[in-house]
Design a protein around this motif. Structure first.
Motif, PDB file in Angstrom:
ATOM      1  N   VAL A   7       0.852  -1.179   0.000  1.00  0.00           N
ATOM      2  CA  VAL A   7       0.000   0.000   0.000  1.00  0.00           C
ATOM      3  C   VAL A   7       0.894   1.238   0.000  1.00  0.00           C
ATOM      4  O   VAL A   7       1.782   1.357   0.834  1.00  0.00           O
ATOM      5  CB  VAL A   7      -0.920   0.005   1.247  1.00  0.00           C
ATOM      6  CG1 VAL A   7      -1.745   1.264   1.295  1.00  0.00           C
ATOM      7  CG2 VAL A   7      -1.806  -1.219   1.266  1.00  0.00           C
ATOM      8  N   ARG A   9       1.487   4.689   0.995  1.00  0.00           N
ATOM      9  CA  ARG A   9       0.982   5.619   1.997  1.00  0.00           C
ATOM     10  C   ARG A   9       1.835   6.882   1.977  1.00  0.00           C
ATOM     11  O   ARG A   9       2.625   7.137   2.872  1.00  0.00           O
ATOM     12  CB  ARG A   9       0.989   4.982   3.376  1.00  0.00           C
ATOM     13  CG  ARG A   9       0.039   3.816   3.492  1.00  0.00           C
ATOM     14  CD  ARG A   9      -0.025   3.272   4.911  1.00  0.00           C
ATOM     15  NE  ARG A   9      -0.913   2.142   4.969  1.00  0.00           N
ATOM     16  CZ  ARG A   9      -0.511   0.876   4.904  1.00  0.00           C
ATOM     17  NH1 ARG A   9       0.766   0.598   4.797  1.00  0.00           N
ATOM     18  NH2 ARG A   9      -1.386  -0.104   4.950  1.00  0.00           N
ATOM     19  N   GLU A  10       1.661   7.658   0.928  1.00  0.00           N
ATOM     20  CA  GLU A  10       2.406   8.906   0.784  1.00  0.00           C
ATOM     21  C   GLU A  10       1.807   9.948   1.715  1.00  0.00           C
ATOM     22  O   GLU A  10       0.595   9.981   1.914  1.00  0.00           O
ATOM     23  CB  GLU A  10       2.354   9.394  -0.662  1.00  0.00           C
ATOM     24  CG  GLU A  10       3.023   8.454  -1.651  1.00  0.00           C
ATOM     25  CD  GLU A  10       4.489   8.223  -1.369  1.00  0.00           C
ATOM     26  OE1 GLU A  10       5.191   9.191  -0.997  1.00  0.00           O
ATOM     27  OE2 GLU A  10       4.946   7.073  -1.490  1.00  0.00           O
ATOM     28  N   TRP A  12       0.029  13.061   3.217  1.00  0.00           N
ATOM     29  CA  TRP A  12      -1.137  13.747   2.689  1.00  0.00           C
ATOM     30  C   TRP A  12      -1.376  14.990   3.530  1.00  0.00           C
ATOM     31  O   TRP A  12      -1.202  14.964   4.742  1.00  0.00           O
ATOM     32  CB  TRP A  12      -2.310  12.788   2.771  1.00  0.00           C
ATOM     33  CG  TRP A  12      -3.622  13.364   2.450  1.00  0.00           C
ATOM     34  CD1 TRP A  12      -4.161  13.529   1.202  1.00  0.00           C
ATOM     35  CD2 TRP A  12      -4.593  13.843   3.373  1.00  0.00           C
ATOM     36  NE1 TRP A  12      -5.405  14.080   1.310  1.00  0.00           N
ATOM     37  CE2 TRP A  12      -5.690  14.290   2.624  1.00  0.00           C
ATOM     38  CE3 TRP A  12      -4.630  13.945   4.748  1.00  0.00           C
ATOM     39  CZ2 TRP A  12      -6.818  14.827   3.224  1.00  0.00           C
ATOM     40  CZ3 TRP A  12      -5.752  14.479   5.347  1.00  0.00           C
ATOM     41  CH2 TRP A  12      -6.841  14.906   4.573  1.00  0.00           C
ATOM     42  N   HIS A  33      -9.614   8.798   3.758  1.00  0.00           N
ATOM     43  CA  HIS A  33      -8.188   8.631   3.465  1.00  0.00           C
ATOM     44  C   HIS A  33      -7.619   7.377   4.137  1.00  0.00           C
ATOM     45  O   HIS A  33      -6.882   6.612   3.518  1.00  0.00           O
ATOM     46  CB  HIS A  33      -7.411   9.876   3.900  1.00  0.00           C
ATOM     47  CG  HIS A  33      -6.075   9.954   3.291  1.00  0.00           C
ATOM     48  ND1 HIS A  33      -5.872  10.320   1.980  1.00  0.00           N
ATOM     49  CD2 HIS A  33      -4.861   9.652   3.790  1.00  0.00           C
ATOM     50  CE1 HIS A  33      -4.591  10.268   1.710  1.00  0.00           C
ATOM     51  NE2 HIS A  33      -3.954   9.865   2.788  1.00  0.00           N
ATOM     52  N   LEU A  34      -7.969   7.160   5.377  1.00  0.00           N
ATOM     53  CA  LEU A  34      -7.458   5.977   6.084  1.00  0.00           C
ATOM     54  C   LEU A  34      -8.024   4.695   5.484  1.00  0.00           C
ATOM     55  O   LEU A  34      -7.348   3.666   5.467  1.00  0.00           O
ATOM     56  CB  LEU A  34      -7.748   6.065   7.575  1.00  0.00           C
ATOM     57  CG  LEU A  34      -6.990   7.179   8.304  1.00  0.00           C
ATOM     58  CD1 LEU A  34      -7.301   7.142   9.789  1.00  0.00           C
ATOM     59  CD2 LEU A  34      -5.498   7.110   8.055  1.00  0.00           C
ATOM     60  N   TRP A  37      -5.920   3.828   2.633  1.00  0.00           N
ATOM     61  CA  TRP A  37      -4.629   3.334   3.103  1.00  0.00           C
ATOM     62  C   TRP A  37      -4.739   1.951   3.752  1.00  0.00           C
ATOM     63  O   TRP A  37      -3.734   1.381   4.148  1.00  0.00           O
ATOM     64  CB  TRP A  37      -4.038   4.304   4.114  1.00  0.00           C
ATOM     65  CG  TRP A  37      -3.255   5.427   3.517  1.00  0.00           C
ATOM     66  CD1 TRP A  37      -3.099   5.726   2.198  1.00  0.00           C
ATOM     67  CD2 TRP A  37      -2.517   6.396   4.239  1.00  0.00           C
ATOM     68  NE1 TRP A  37      -2.308   6.835   2.068  1.00  0.00           N
ATOM     69  CE2 TRP A  37      -1.934   7.262   3.296  1.00  0.00           C
ATOM     70  CE3 TRP A  37      -2.283   6.623   5.590  1.00  0.00           C
ATOM     71  CZ2 TRP A  37      -1.126   8.333   3.655  1.00  0.00           C
ATOM     72  CZ3 TRP A  37      -1.491   7.695   5.948  1.00  0.00           C
ATOM     73  CH2 TRP A  37      -0.919   8.540   5.001  1.00  0.00           C
ATOM     74  N   MET A  73       3.030   8.835   7.484  1.00  0.00           N
ATOM     75  CA  MET A  73       3.402   7.659   8.268  1.00  0.00           C
ATOM     76  C   MET A  73       4.756   7.951   8.901  1.00  0.00           C
ATOM     77  O   MET A  73       5.609   8.589   8.290  1.00  0.00           O
ATOM     78  CB  MET A  73       3.512   6.419   7.384  1.00  0.00           C
ATOM     79  CG  MET A  73       2.187   5.933   6.840  1.00  0.00           C
ATOM     80  SD  MET A  73       1.039   5.355   8.113  1.00  0.00           S
ATOM     81  CE  MET A  73       1.883   3.911   8.741  1.00  0.00           C
ATOM     82  N   LEU A  78       0.808   5.896  12.418  1.00  0.00           N
ATOM     83  CA  LEU A  78       0.124   6.956  11.695  1.00  0.00           C
ATOM     84  C   LEU A  78       0.345   8.228  12.495  1.00  0.00           C
ATOM     85  O   LEU A  78       0.063   8.273  13.699  1.00  0.00           O
ATOM     86  CB  LEU A  78      -1.378   6.670  11.601  1.00  0.00           C
ATOM     87  CG  LEU A  78      -2.240   7.818  11.083  1.00  0.00           C
ATOM     88  CD1 LEU A  78      -1.895   8.125   9.623  1.00  0.00           C
ATOM     89  CD2 LEU A  78      -3.703   7.477  11.235  1.00  0.00           C
ATOM     90  N   THR A 133      -0.501   1.387  14.359  1.00  0.00           N
ATOM     91  CA  THR A 133      -1.289   0.832  13.261  1.00  0.00           C
ATOM     92  C   THR A 133      -1.337  -0.688  13.270  1.00  0.00           C
ATOM     93  O   THR A 133      -2.196  -1.274  12.634  1.00  0.00           O
ATOM     94  CB  THR A 133      -0.706   1.260  11.898  1.00  0.00           C
ATOM     95  OG1 THR A 133       0.628   0.745  11.793  1.00  0.00           O
ATOM     96  CG2 THR A 133      -0.721   2.767  11.750  1.00  0.00           C
ATOM     97  N   HIS A 139       4.825   0.264   4.714  1.00  0.00           N
ATOM     98  CA  HIS A 139       3.999   0.143   3.519  1.00  0.00           C
ATOM     99  C   HIS A 139       3.290  -1.209   3.449  1.00  0.00           C
ATOM    100  O   HIS A 139       2.732  -1.566   2.429  1.00  0.00           O
ATOM    101  CB  HIS A 139       4.845   0.365   2.260  1.00  0.00           C
ATOM    102  CG  HIS A 139       5.402   1.744   2.199  1.00  0.00           C
ATOM    103  ND1 HIS A 139       4.612   2.845   1.964  1.00  0.00           N
ATOM    104  CD2 HIS A 139       6.654   2.207   2.373  1.00  0.00           C
ATOM    105  CE1 HIS A 139       5.371   3.924   1.986  1.00  0.00           C
ATOM    106  NE2 HIS A 139       6.599   3.569   2.227  1.00  0.00           N
ATOM    107  N   HIS A 141       0.942  -4.155   5.894  1.00  0.00           N
ATOM    108  CA  HIS A 141      -0.404  -4.253   6.423  1.00  0.00           C
ATOM    109  C   HIS A 141      -0.339  -4.850   7.808  1.00  0.00           C
ATOM    110  O   HIS A 141       0.713  -5.297   8.254  1.00  0.00           O
ATOM    111  CB  HIS A 141      -1.282  -5.119   5.515  1.00  0.00           C
ATOM    112  CG  HIS A 141      -0.608  -6.406   5.185  1.00  0.00           C
ATOM    113  ND1 HIS A 141      -0.516  -7.432   6.066  1.00  0.00           N
ATOM    114  CD2 HIS A 141       0.085  -6.769   4.084  1.00  0.00           C
ATOM    115  CE1 HIS A 141       0.179  -8.412   5.518  1.00  0.00           C
ATOM    116  NE2 HIS A 141       0.557  -8.036   4.326  1.00  0.00           N
TER     117      HIS A 141
END
Length: 180
Positions: A7, A9-10, A12, A33-34, A37, A73, A78, A133, A139, A141
């Motif tokens: 994923v 996760r740039e 934002w 947004h989440l 992600w 991130m 997060l 998280t 990047h 999960h």
């Protein structure tokens, strides 16, 4: 997802004016947004942190000032940042504060987030918090050990096939199907 199956996760960021009516919209944007992600489990906590931080900005700095909300991130955490352009009062320890609402807000922020703090520079102040998280990599999960092992196996087969190695037992497509 990027080509490696991770994923993306740039960081934002969203700029807005500090207005009480903006808080509900910010909560919706954070949720969406989440979800993109793959961090839906952190949505409620992130929304509560955004609400508390933006509310404190409105109380201390006033309505209508320029503010930005950023979601980068930081490792597997997060990070939620609310940045105010201009000067306003730094948080003081709850024990030395007369304003009970501010003390409660900071206690809530401290109980929801793993850690929080402020950062100041010329012409700005950022209040931030970090939320766990459960991710195994920034990047990746939060699927746990089994999913991490499955990803490693798929990556190994993909790397071997990319280098022309002959796959005798499983092809990458078969390995992916087995893992799924």
């Amino acid at each position: 997802m990027n080509e490696a199956g991770c994923v993306a996760r740039e960081p934002w960021e969203l700029s807005f004016l500090a207005e009480p009516r903006e808080v509900a919209g910010l909560r919706r944007v954070v949720r969406l947004h989440l979800k993109m992600w793959g961090l839906s489990r952190q949505t409620e906590t992130a929304q509560l942190c955004v609400t508390e931080m933006v509310t404190q900005v409105i109380r201390r700095a006033g309505i209508g000032i320029p503010v930005s909300l950023s979601l980068p991130m930081k490792g597997t955490f997060l990070r939620v940042e609310v940045r105010v352009l201009g000067e306003y009062g730094a948080p003081m320890p709850a024990s030395s504060r007369a304003n009970d609402q501010e003390a409660v807000a900071e206690l809530l922020l401290g109980s929801y987030a793993e850690r929080w703090g402020t950062r100041e520079g010329p012409g700005f102040k950022t209040t931030w918090c970090e939320i766990a998280t459960g991710l195994t990599t920034p990047h990746g999960h939060g699927g746990g050990v089994r999913v991490t092992r499955a990803e490693a196996m798929i990556s190994l087969y993909e790397a071997a096939s990319a280098h022309g190695a002959r796959m005798t037992r499983l092809t990458p497509v078969t390995a992916t199907r087995v893992v799924i």
